[in-house]
Scaffold this motif. Sequence first.
Motif, PDB file in Angstrom:
ATOM      1  N   GLU A  67     -53.547   7.559  82.060  1.00 27.81           N
ATOM      2  CA  GLU A  67     -53.520   8.614  83.078  1.00 27.81           C
ATOM      3  C   GLU A  67     -54.895   9.249  83.173  1.00 27.81           C
ATOM      4  OE1 GLU A  67     -51.414  12.992  83.886  1.00 27.81           O
ATOM      5  OE2 GLU A  67     -50.933  11.797  82.082  1.00 27.81           O
ATOM      6  N   ILE A  68     -55.404   9.372  84.393  1.00 27.95           N
ATOM      7  CA  ILE A  68     -56.699  10.023  84.603  1.00 27.95           C
ATOM      8  C   ILE A  68     -56.493  11.531  84.455  1.00 27.95           C
ATOM      9  CG2 ILE A  68     -58.673  10.280  86.134  1.00 27.95           C
ATOM     10  CD1 ILE A  68     -58.111   7.414  85.292  1.00 27.95           C
ATOM     11  N   ILE A  69     -57.136  12.133  83.475  1.00 28.01           N
ATOM     12  CA  ILE A  69     -56.993  13.570  83.223  1.00 28.01           C
ATOM     13  C   ILE A  69     -58.068  14.368  83.947  1.00 28.01           C
ATOM     14  CG2 ILE A  69     -56.967  15.360  81.439  1.00 28.01           C
ATOM     15  CD1 ILE A  69     -54.537  13.527  81.446  1.00 28.01           C
ATOM     16  N   GLU A  70     -59.306  13.867  83.896  1.00 29.27           N
ATOM     17  CA  GLU A  70     -60.419  14.610  84.506  1.00 29.27           C
ATOM     18  C   GLU A  70     -61.453  13.617  85.021  1.00 29.27           C
ATOM     19  OE1 GLU A  70     -63.774  18.018  83.374  1.00 29.27           O
ATOM     20  OE2 GLU A  70     -62.331  17.313  81.871  1.00 29.27           O
ATOM     21  N   SER A  71     -61.967  13.870  86.213  1.00 25.15           N
ATOM     22  CA  SER A  71     -63.019  13.029  86.774  1.00 25.15           C
ATOM     23  C   SER A  71     -63.952  13.898  87.603  1.00 25.15           C
ATOM     24  CB  SER A  71     -62.421  11.907  87.632  1.00 25.15           C
ATOM     25  OG  SER A  71     -61.687  12.463  88.720  1.00 25.15           O
ATOM     26  N   VAL A  93     -65.405   9.000  85.501  1.00 28.37           N
ATOM     27  CA  VAL A  93     -64.156   9.476  84.922  1.00 28.37           C
ATOM     28  C   VAL A  93     -64.493  10.126  83.593  1.00 28.37           C
ATOM     29  CG1 VAL A  93     -61.906   8.795  84.017  1.00 28.37           C
ATOM     30  CG2 VAL A  93     -62.841   7.630  86.034  1.00 28.37           C
ATOM     31  N   CYS A 114     -52.204   7.559  87.630  1.00 27.21           N
ATOM     32  CA  CYS A 114     -51.813   6.675  86.537  1.00 27.21           C
ATOM     33  C   CYS A 114     -52.119   5.235  86.914  1.00 27.21           C
ATOM     34  CB  CYS A 114     -50.329   6.825  86.212  1.00 27.21           C
ATOM     35  SG  CYS A 114     -49.868   8.453  85.596  1.00 27.21           S
ATOM     36  N   GLN A 131     -58.018  12.790  89.635  1.00 24.19           N
ATOM     37  CA  GLN A 131     -56.825  13.153  88.886  1.00 24.19           C
ATOM     38  C   GLN A 131     -55.872  13.941  89.802  1.00 24.19           C
ATOM     39  OE1 GLN A 131     -59.767  14.598  88.525  1.00 24.19           O
ATOM     40  NE2 GLN A 131     -59.503  16.801  88.486  1.00 24.19           N
ATOM     41  N   PRO A 132     -54.560  13.920  89.547  1.00 25.70           N
ATOM     42  CA  PRO A 132     -53.912  13.052  88.542  1.00 25.70           C
ATOM     43  C   PRO A 132     -53.635  11.679  89.124  1.00 25.70           C
ATOM     44  CG  PRO A 132     -52.296  14.476  89.522  1.00 25.70           C
ATOM     45  CD  PRO A 132     -53.602  14.850  90.170  1.00 25.70           C
ATOM     46  N   VAL A 155     -59.465  10.448  79.853  1.00 30.65           N
ATOM     47  CA  VAL A 155     -58.306   9.611  80.144  1.00 30.65           C
ATOM     48  C   VAL A 155     -57.283   9.776  79.028  1.00 30.65           C
ATOM     49  CG1 VAL A 155     -57.505   7.234  80.465  1.00 30.65           C
ATOM     50  CG2 VAL A 155     -59.733   7.926  81.366  1.00 30.65           C
TER      51      VAL A 155
END
Length: 433
Positions: free
Chosen positions: A404-408, A413, A395, A392-393, A416
């Motif tokens: 959008e990747i919020i947290e991984s 992952v 898209c 993250q971040p 999202v």
Amino acid sequence: MDEIATSTLLIILGLLLLLSAYFSGSETGMMSINRYRLRHLAQQNHAGAKRVQYLLDRPDRLIGLILIGNNLVNIAASAIATVLCIRWFGDAGIAIATFGLTILVLIFSEVTPKTIAALHPERVAFPSSFILKPLLTIAYPVVVGVNFITNGFMRIIGVNPNNTLGHAALSSEELRTVVNEAQSMIPSSHQDMLLSILDLEKVTVEDVMIPRSEISGIDVQNDFKSIIKQLSQAQYTRLLLYRGEIDDAIGFLHARDIMQIVTKTNSDTDKAELIRAAREIYYIPEGTPLNVQLLKFQHNKERIGLVVDEYGDIQGLVTLEDILEEIVGDFTTSITPAPSDLVKPQDDGSLLVEGNANLRDLNKELNWELPTDGPKTVSGLIIELFGDIPQQPMCMRIEGYALEIIESSESMVKQVRFLPFESRHLEQQNLFD
């Protein structure tokens, strides 16, 4: 023919047109009748349905009888119409009879009766069987002779007439159409269950299994007091007992066995007794369709099993309840997170989705069309398409869904954000922003 009065010939012509209408309507009514409803009525000893079913058991003979009768009356009507028109119009009567009778036959003996029969096949077919059944007996030698010649000709041109005598069973897709079109007669909840049953052959155990990482079990290598505490707080009726790792599984502990174990004092029980109480594991090959697995559970008297891949590694756990939930919906007693628990609507219209959310469940609950022929979770889908674990971040767009990747983390992952609903209408493509 010249000695017969014109009025008599008109009456005969009218009767022949009526007979032609009868044969035409009977043919359409017989061929248009719902065979499954007919079978049901016949099983209920409906006299008309039983007669029609008898006639339709050999449709070639029925059609042969109707066409013989129809052609006889049409040819006779043509001859009489020609005589009448010659009397009235001289030599021009032949052409007038041809065109005039064609119009009469089309309107009164073909289009009208066949349309009525197509709209109300039972009202036409059941009464018609009163006449057609004995008529078939009377004309049986002629009908059989005609069928013998036509069937022989069909074989010469490479067509097997026996393939057309029966009616094939409905396919699953045809059954789906029948269920969808029976909305007014089937409650929506029952309709959903019927459609879910038809879908079982398309869904595999991997689609509904509890992933390996979420399997709740007891490691016998742990401290015995810790094991007893886990057993006393167990939320499942069956727990997997393993040694060190899930792949070294020992067996399943049933709730009854757990109750007996936890009620004993530590001096009365030990790990050996725990292992002896474990029941044999039932293994399920990955890729097994749910309809097949449901029958296997029933045949083997099992309710739970471990899904293994071609190398024997454990991939997940499937229960009978998981399959039943595919048919009737989630049980209220289920403690597995529902899709709605993994989806959090935001004020701006976007959706926060946990990475371990099941794609099939999301599609069903949100009416989405995310691809399900590969990975089973949102995280797995993103990693497969990206070719790596995105940080993250970031898209991206998957099949028209902007996210959008919020947290991984280093392995998956975790969260999202799917952009607002309007993004579904974007051109579907696998592009990364």
